[in-house]
Design an enzyme around this catalytic site. Structure first.
Site, mmCIF file in Angstrom:
data_model
loop_
_atom_site.group_PDB
_atom_site.id
_atom_site.type_symbol
_atom_site.label_atom_id
_atom_site.label_comp_id
_atom_site.label_asym_id
_atom_site.label_seq_id
_atom_site.Cartn_x
_atom_site.Cartn_y
_atom_site.Cartn_z
ATOM 1 N N CYS A 105 1.025 -1.169 0.078
ATOM 2 C CA CYS A 105 0.146 0.027 -0.065
ATOM 3 C C CYS A 105 0.836 1.104 0.037
ATOM 4 O O CYS A 105 1.507 1.267 1.023
ATOM 5 C CB CYS A 105 -0.825 0.005 1.057
ATOM 6 N N CYS A 112 -2.215 14.926 3.709
ATOM 7 C CA CYS A 112 -3.301 14.998 2.837
ATOM 8 C C CYS A 112 -4.206 16.227 3.127
ATOM 9 O O CYS A 112 -4.241 16.554 4.158
ATOM 10 C CB CYS A 112 -4.091 13.713 3.188
ATOM 11 N N CYS A 116 -10.626 14.139 5.876
ATOM 12 C CA CYS A 116 -11.704 13.280 6.580
ATOM 13 C C CYS A 116 -11.655 13.428 7.708
ATOM 14 O O CYS A 116 -10.643 13.067 8.502
ATOM 15 C CB CYS A 116 -11.542 11.911 5.717
ATOM 16 N N CYS A 119 -9.739 10.052 9.697
ATOM 17 C CA CYS A 119 -8.403 9.648 9.122
ATOM 18 C C CYS A 119 -7.270 10.180 9.646
ATOM 19 O O CYS A 119 -7.404 11.610 10.069
ATOM 20 C CB CYS A 119 -8.218 9.912 7.533
ATOM 21 N N CYS A 333 -4.385 4.205 7.349
ATOM 22 C CA CYS A 333 -4.048 5.433 6.729
ATOM 23 C C CYS A 333 -3.132 6.604 7.456
ATOM 24 O O CYS A 333 -4.115 7.403 8.337
ATOM 25 C CB CYS A 333 -5.149 5.907 5.900
HETATM 26 N N1 SAH Z 1 -7.462 9.592 -0.447
HETATM 27 C C1 SAH Z 1 -7.618 8.225 -1.097
HETATM 28 C C2 SAH Z 1 -6.549 7.222 -0.713
HETATM 29 C C3 SAH Z 1 -6.065 7.039 0.863
HETATM 30 S S1 SAH Z 1 -7.367 6.586 2.212
HETATM 31 C C4 SAH Z 1 -8.997 7.775 -0.572
HETATM 32 O O1 SAH Z 1 -9.606 8.373 0.101
HETATM 33 O O2 SAH Z 1 -9.511 6.863 -0.789
HETATM 34 C C5 SAH Z 1 -7.455 4.868 1.839
HETATM 35 C C6 SAH Z 1 -8.595 4.194 2.579
HETATM 36 O O3 SAH Z 1 -8.332 4.026 4.104
HETATM 37 C C7 SAH Z 1 -9.796 5.098 2.461
HETATM 38 O O4 SAH Z 1 -10.636 4.274 2.012
HETATM 39 C C8 SAH Z 1 -9.821 5.948 3.701
HETATM 40 O O5 SAH Z 1 -11.047 6.467 3.942
HETATM 41 C C9 SAH Z 1 -9.486 4.572 4.734
HETATM 42 N N2 SAH Z 1 -9.039 4.965 6.037
HETATM 43 C C10 SAH Z 1 -8.922 6.383 6.589
HETATM 44 N N3 SAH Z 1 -8.597 6.259 7.728
HETATM 45 C C11 SAH Z 1 -9.095 5.226 8.037
HETATM 46 C C12 SAH Z 1 -9.122 4.336 9.634
HETATM 47 N N4 SAH Z 1 -8.950 5.122 10.712
HETATM 48 N N5 SAH Z 1 -9.805 3.277 9.535
HETATM 49 C C13 SAH Z 1 -9.970 2.403 8.308
HETATM 50 N N6 SAH Z 1 -9.917 3.005 7.242
HETATM 51 C C14 SAH Z 1 -9.328 4.318 6.773
#
Ligand code: SAH
Length: 346
Positions: A105, A112, A116, A119, A333
């Protein structure tokens, strides 16, 4: 004259460059092969003539990112790597081993900008885009460290890959080159929070990758709160772009849905999600949230997950619950990078 980083070049660029040194094209292919075997000093390129090695040492180099820390999961064969970039920035990658191969990955940006709510990648904001070679090197360095070939790549680390579009496309082409990593694009997944104009653009690239959409909520008001990007491109616009992507590429889209206790894991959400996706060539991945220290959210309990999954199944939406891997090593992430930066700051 500024020294050139040969790792930043694709094979065409490298061939052009080698011609400027008065050399034949096949020399570029030899050097390219060495770079993708993880070799970074010209002296070790045993099939190059001495005079070319001398010349290359004067005007070129092969850059590397350095492993700063490796954390192995005690539960499974997941490892998290922290990398130090040449400019001092830090990124992370995750290696997972499955029966079908080794998956990495990769991060696409330092930090970023997407904000979100659940995240960790976004906690310190965006620092910069990664260059294509810095994405490639996450894989090369991991291959060298574990002494195994990487077979699958997911662009699901820190960053929003579609906001680093040019370098992302260059990276995907580099992955696919048979003289280099030679990874089939069918084994590559790119994940986005939904940058709609770039989904249309990606649909035209003729690349058989899997597009993964981080959806996480079926209602705009909820998605606005969890994922600020939704205020710019709402769910309707996002799904329109997805339908265009499917029509153009004939590829199944994968929708990621993190289950957060009491937030997006209720029956209404499951039913609405089924309504949105009915009839689409797609697959839903339900992901139990990996709790992030700095955030208040909790992952859904197994019963809520099962109920959500069942509603999708009843509506004939293909769905799987993603196995939790690396939960003991902050593998979600951006988590490890963030706790590392905090630790260093004290
Ligand atoms: N920006 C892109 C790629 C990076 S995030 C995107 O949003 O898809 C990769 C994945 O990990 C995304 O689906 C994101 O929502 C998820 N993710 C982020 N934080 C997380 C967490 N605390 N637990 C589980 N998945 C998470």
């Amino acid at each position: 004259m500024e020294k050139k980083n040969l790792k930043a070049m694709d094979l065409n660029e490298l061939t052009e460059y080698i011609r400027t040194l008065g050399e034949k094209d096949f020399r570029a292919r030899q050097i390219y092969r060495w770079i993708y075997k993880g070799v970074s000093d010209f002296e070790s390129m045993s099939d190059l003539p001495k005079n070319l090695i001398v010349q290359l040492k004067k005007c070129a180099y092969i850059s590397e990112i350095k492993i700063l820390k490796k954390v192995d999961s005690k539960k499974d064969k997941t490892s998290k790597f922290l990398f130090l970039l040449v400019d001092g920035n830090i990124i992370e990658s995750v290696k997972m081993e499955y029966s079908y191969g080794v998956s990495v990955c990769v991060s696409s940006q330092v930090g970023c900008a997407m904000g979100c709510a659940f995240c960790a990648s976004t906690l310190g904001g965006i620092v910069r885009n990664l260059e294509a070679w810095e994405m490639v090197d996450q894989i090369l360095q991991i291959e060298k460290q574990i002494n195994k070939k990487v077979s699958h790549v997911v662009v699901m680390g820190s960053g929003e890959p579609l906001l680093n579009y040019t370098e992302l496309i260059k990276f995907l082409r580099l992955l696919n080159n048979p003289l280099g990593l030679n990874i089939s694009l069918r084994k590559v997944t790119v994940s986005t929070c939904g940058i709609v104009p770039y989904i249309y653009k990606l649909a035209e690239e003729n690349m058989p990758i899997t597009l993964s959409i981080s959806l996480h909520a079926p209602f705009d008001d909820l998605r606005n709160k969890l994922m600020p990007i939704n205020r710019k491109y709402n769910i309707t616009q996002l799904l329109e772009a997805c339908n265009f992507y499917i029509m153009k590429t004939k590829r199944r889209i994968s929708f990621e849905y993190i289950l957060i206790s009491g937030v997006n894991d209720g029956k209404e959400c499951a039913k609405k999600l089924a309504d949105l996706l009915r009839g689409m060539l797609c697959h839903v991945n339900l992901i139990p949230l990996n709790p992030v220290k700095e955030k208040l959210f909790k992952g859904s309990d197994p019963r809520a997950i099962r109920r959500f999954e069942k509603i999708l199944e009843e509506n004939r939406i293909p769905v799987t619950v993603r196995a939790k891997m690396g939960s003991d090593i902050e593998a979600a992430c951006g988590q490890l990078r963030w706790s590392f930066l905090k630790e260093v700051e004290g």
